[in-house]
Design an enzyme around this catalytic site. Sequence first.
Site, PDB file in Angstrom:
ATOM      1  CB  SER A  96      -0.909   0.019   1.229  1.00 49.13           C
ATOM      2  OG  SER A  96      -1.567   1.272   1.347  1.00 49.13           O
TER       3      SER A  96
ATOM      4  CE1 TYR B 171      -3.957  -1.786   4.945  1.00 51.22           C
ATOM      5  CE2 TYR B 171      -3.439   0.510   4.505  1.00 51.22           C
ATOM      6  CZ  TYR B 171      -3.767  -0.749   4.044  1.00 51.22           C
ATOM      7  OH  TYR B 171      -3.908  -0.971   2.700  1.00 51.22           O
TER       8      TYR B 171
END
Length: 267
Positions: free
Chosen positions: A144, A157
């Site tokens: 990501s 995350y």
Amino acid sequence: MSTAAPAPLVFITGASSGIGQALAARYAQAGWRLALVARRTAQMQDWATARGLGVDRCAVYGADVADPSSIVAAGQACIADQGLPEVVIANAGISVGMDTAERADLDVMADTFALNNVGMAATFHPFVNAMVGRGSGRLVGIGSVAAIRGLPGHGAYCASKAAVVAYCESLRTELHGSGVRVVTVCPGYVDTPLTQGNRYGMPFLIPADVFADRAFRTIEAGVSYRVIPWQMGVVAKLMRLLPNAVYDKVVQGRGRKRRRDGVDSPR
């Protein structure tokens, strides 16, 4: 009379929705055979049936990627039933907000790492030696753009995706010269169920099918690392160059990912 070689095979985790499902659709469009993995097997089977993908084109494996034994067993079943894939895409992941001051959110962090990191290594595990023995293959880690810098409320995350990038780089150097390529794909903002609940701006948001097409071409080219869309790659690099004091001010007031219990952090 010679028998035609079977179509190439791709193994995709997290294939029941979002990016994983979009990647499955793109590979199916290109004529590949599919090995689809998720906990929601009925949903994946319905998806395959609706697209006319019979047992010769698509197999579904139920597994919990956060459980190493479960996903390793799925990989072994794939090899036994369909053969050794040309491409393995470790896509399964979660994104949940966290507040370190909340005890329950330590469990959120542990769950995030179990799926996003240990689950990725466990996804690759059944295929590594066989691919090295064959002298070819691609192991694809979905990272990501959040790996580039930490964001408030996104500690679990961001940390997990930074670990994905570092892990894939380590694996790439270990497999150098073996014929097996490790590809790291870092999505920016992609319109999926994972992002639709976000409470902050998402610049350069792209549809899942657009992301899947670009990722497909990146994987086929064997590129070692790519941010999709490229505009988010530029933004991420610029953010990385900001001094910490400037960056800290830039992200103040930014919306945060909702925590598991739905209660917002007071910070």
